[in-house]
Design a protein around this motif. Structure first.
Motif, PDB file in Angstrom:
ATOM      1  N   LYS A   1     -30.612   8.052  71.755  1.00 44.09           N
ATOM      2  CA  LYS A   1     -29.289   7.897  71.825  1.00 44.09           C
ATOM      3  C   LYS A   1     -29.601   6.822  73.532  1.00 44.09           C
ATOM      4  O   LYS A   1     -30.889   7.083  73.537  1.00 44.09           O
ATOM      5  N   ALA A   2     -28.889   6.105  73.072  1.00 48.92           N
ATOM      6  CA  ALA A   2     -29.268   4.969  74.222  1.00 48.92           C
ATOM      7  C   ALA A   2     -29.314   5.600  75.356  1.00 48.92           C
ATOM      8  O   ALA A   2     -28.681   5.865  75.647  1.00 48.92           O
ATOM      9  N   ALA A   3     -30.495   5.028  76.423  1.00 46.20           N
ATOM     10  CA  ALA A   3     -29.999   5.897  77.727  1.00 46.20           C
ATOM     11  C   ALA A   3     -30.115   4.995  78.878  1.00 46.20           C
ATOM     12  O   ALA A   3     -29.652   5.127  79.885  1.00 46.20           O
ATOM     13  N   ALA A   4     -31.222   3.552  78.288  1.00 47.58           N
ATOM     14  CA  ALA A   4     -31.200   2.519  79.028  1.00 47.58           C
ATOM     15  C   ALA A   4     -32.013   1.799  79.402  1.00 47.58           C
ATOM     16  O   ALA A   4     -32.736   1.793  77.663  1.00 47.58           O
ATOM     17  N   GLY A   5     -32.218   0.282  79.443  1.00 44.49           N
ATOM     18  CA  GLY A   5     -33.665  -0.503  78.870  1.00 44.49           C
ATOM     19  C   GLY A   5     -33.462  -1.074  80.027  1.00 44.49           C
ATOM     20  O   GLY A   5     -34.110  -0.779  81.838  1.00 44.49           O
TER      21      GLY A   5
ATOM     22  N   ALA B   1     -25.100   3.140  77.837  1.00 46.33           N
ATOM     23  CA  ALA B   1     -25.367   4.337  77.694  1.00 46.33           C
ATOM     24  C   ALA B   1     -25.271   5.426  76.032  1.00 46.33           C
ATOM     25  O   ALA B   1     -23.804   6.270  76.034  1.00 46.33           O
ATOM     26  N   GLY B   2     -25.206   6.171  75.494  1.00 43.08           N
ATOM     27  CA  GLY B   2     -24.773   6.458  74.288  1.00 43.08           C
ATOM     28  C   GLY B   2     -25.321   7.792  74.865  1.00 43.08           C
ATOM     29  O   GLY B   2     -24.743   8.800  74.135  1.00 43.08           O
ATOM     30  N   VAL B   3     -25.869   8.756  75.604  1.00 36.29           N
ATOM     31  CA  VAL B   3     -26.179   9.566  75.873  1.00 36.29           C
ATOM     32  C   VAL B   3     -26.106  10.099  77.702  1.00 36.29           C
ATOM     33  O   VAL B   3     -26.933   9.378  78.402  1.00 36.29           O
TER      34      VAL B   3
ATOM     35  N   MET C   1     -24.933  18.282  73.645  1.00 31.71           N
ATOM     36  CA  MET C   1     -25.916  16.516  74.373  1.00 31.71           C
ATOM     37  C   MET C   1     -24.290  15.884  74.629  1.00 31.71           C
ATOM     38  O   MET C   1     -23.677  16.078  73.822  1.00 31.71           O
ATOM     39  N   PRO C   2     -24.286  15.390  76.021  1.00 31.63           N
ATOM     40  CA  PRO C   2     -23.615  14.770  76.635  1.00 31.63           C
ATOM     41  C   PRO C   2     -22.738  13.118  75.822  1.00 31.63           C
ATOM     42  O   PRO C   2     -23.702  12.505  76.355  1.00 31.63           O
ATOM     43  N   GLU C   3     -22.780  13.216  74.299  1.00 34.45           N
ATOM     44  CA  GLU C   3     -23.727  11.931  73.515  1.00 34.45           C
ATOM     45  C   GLU C   3     -21.854  11.316  74.404  1.00 34.45           C
ATOM     46  O   GLU C   3     -20.207  11.739  74.431  1.00 34.45           O
ATOM     47  N   VAL C   4     -21.866   9.821  74.099  1.00 32.34           N
ATOM     48  CA  VAL C   4     -20.728   9.180  74.209  1.00 32.34           C
ATOM     49  C   VAL C   4     -20.071   7.956  72.759  1.00 32.34           C
ATOM     50  O   VAL C   4     -21.638   7.841  72.919  1.00 32.34           O
ATOM     51  N   THR C   5     -19.122   8.448  72.281  1.00 32.42           N
ATOM     52  CA  THR C   5     -19.197   7.811  71.170  1.00 32.42           C
ATOM     53  C   THR C   5     -17.847   6.538  70.941  1.00 32.42           C
ATOM     54  O   THR C   5     -17.642   6.126  70.007  1.00 32.42           O
ATOM     55  N   THR C   6     -17.358   6.083  72.165  1.00 32.74           N
ATOM     56  CA  THR C   6     -16.457   5.395  72.294  1.00 32.74           C
ATOM     57  C   THR C   6     -16.471   4.641  73.617  1.00 32.74           C
ATOM     58  O   THR C   6     -17.194   4.228  74.437  1.00 32.74           O
ATOM     59  N   PRO C   7     -15.870   3.492  73.175  1.00 35.01           N
ATOM     60  CA  PRO C   7     -16.308   2.175  74.769  1.00 35.01           C
ATOM     61  C   PRO C   7     -15.587   2.982  76.326  1.00 35.01           C
ATOM     62  O   PRO C   7     -15.156   4.255  76.150  1.00 35.01           O
ATOM     63  N   TYR C   8     -16.207   2.102  76.749  1.00 33.64           N
ATOM     64  CA  TYR C   8     -15.916   2.818  77.842  1.00 33.64           C
ATOM     65  C   TYR C   8     -15.221   1.870  79.106  1.00 33.64           C
ATOM     66  O   TYR C   8     -14.431   0.610  78.023  1.00 33.64           O
TER      67      TYR C   8
END
Length: 259
Positions: free
Chosen positions: A56-60, A135-137, A1-8
């Motif tokens: 994982k957070a995807a959208a709001g 977004a976390g994913v 899964m392409p996870e994002v764990t650091t700030p953009y």
């Protein structure tokens, strides 16, 4: 899964959300389409729902709310660009000729946000992360994969987004009708001329979500009372379609082709 764990990095699209007239109906629609899990949130956050894909957070998705005396806003997906200092970015946006729509505000301990429009009228959000990075994913089926600016003036957009965010707008080699948005030399989004949109379409940002099968996903949108705006077609990056959800919010779906 392409996870994002650091700030953009500043200038990178980091989040997208939808303000819907019928929030629960929107939650149900996107659950069925993308597999998102989300529920109406607490009152102190206006009921805002963070939809998750595999945890994982995807959208709001939130409820549409118009200030007193103001008309209802159109139902659209809003792309958020990251910053490390929302206040400074707000000043840069105004200095560069943008229009402030929602001034900087704190969102609990999660971060700070604002909403603005560029000089051509394309609306976007800005997010300064504190406890919530965005977004976390990304870049997998059901998740955000691309954000695209549609404008009638690439030169003006280049100047504005460069001054406000440090984004470079670079022509795609061999394609005189498409540009990449780059941050630190990395492509983070695209830009297209409004000539490619239906006549009368205003400047806007378009969100792309990845899917396994564009044709079946487009069929599912129509079966759930959405609208097919651009039928599935093959292009340089893969196969895509543009649709609108049952409440009228446009978005694109894409399956990236082999590279």
């Amino acid at each position: 899964m392409p996870e994002v764990t650091t700030p953009y990095v500043t200038g990178t699209p980091c989040w997208t959300d939808l303000m819907a007239q019928d929030q629960q109906a929107a939650l149900d629609f996107y659950r069925d389409l993308f597999g998102w899990q989300g529920q109406i949130g607490p009152a102190e956050f206006g009921g805002y729902a963070v939809c998750r894909l595999n945890g994982k957070a995807a959208a709001g998705i939130g409820p549409a709310m118009a200030p007193d005396g103001m008309p209802e806003s159109p139902t659209v997906w809003t792309s958020y660009l990251a910053t490390t200092d929302a206040r400074a970015t707000q000043e840069a946006i105004v200095s560069a000729g943008g229009t402030l729509l929602v001034p900087v505000m704190d969102v609990g301990g999660l971060g700070r946000m604002l909403v603005a429009a560029d000089p051509q009228g394309a609306v976007f959000g800005v997010w300064q992360a504190v406890d919530f990075h965005g977004a976390g994913v990304v870049n997998e089926p059901g998740a955000l994969i691309w954000n695209e600016l549609h404008t009638d003036d690439i030169g003006a957009a280049t100047a504005f987004y460069g001054e406000a965010f440090g984004i470079e707008v670079v022509p795609v080699e061999g394609d005189g009708h498409y540009w990449e948005l780059k941050v630190g030399g990395r492509a983070v989004g695209g830009a297209s001329l409004l000539d490619n949109d239906p006549p009368g379409t205003p400047a806007h940002w378009l969100c792309y979500f990845a899917v396994d099968d564009v044709d079946s996903a487009a069929d599912a949108v129509v079966k759930h009372n959405g609208t097919l705006l651009v039928a599935p077609f093959d292009m340089a990056a893969g196969r895509m379609a543009v649709v609108a959800d049952p409440q009228g919010a446009p978005f694109a779906m894409i399956k990236i082709g082999p590279r």
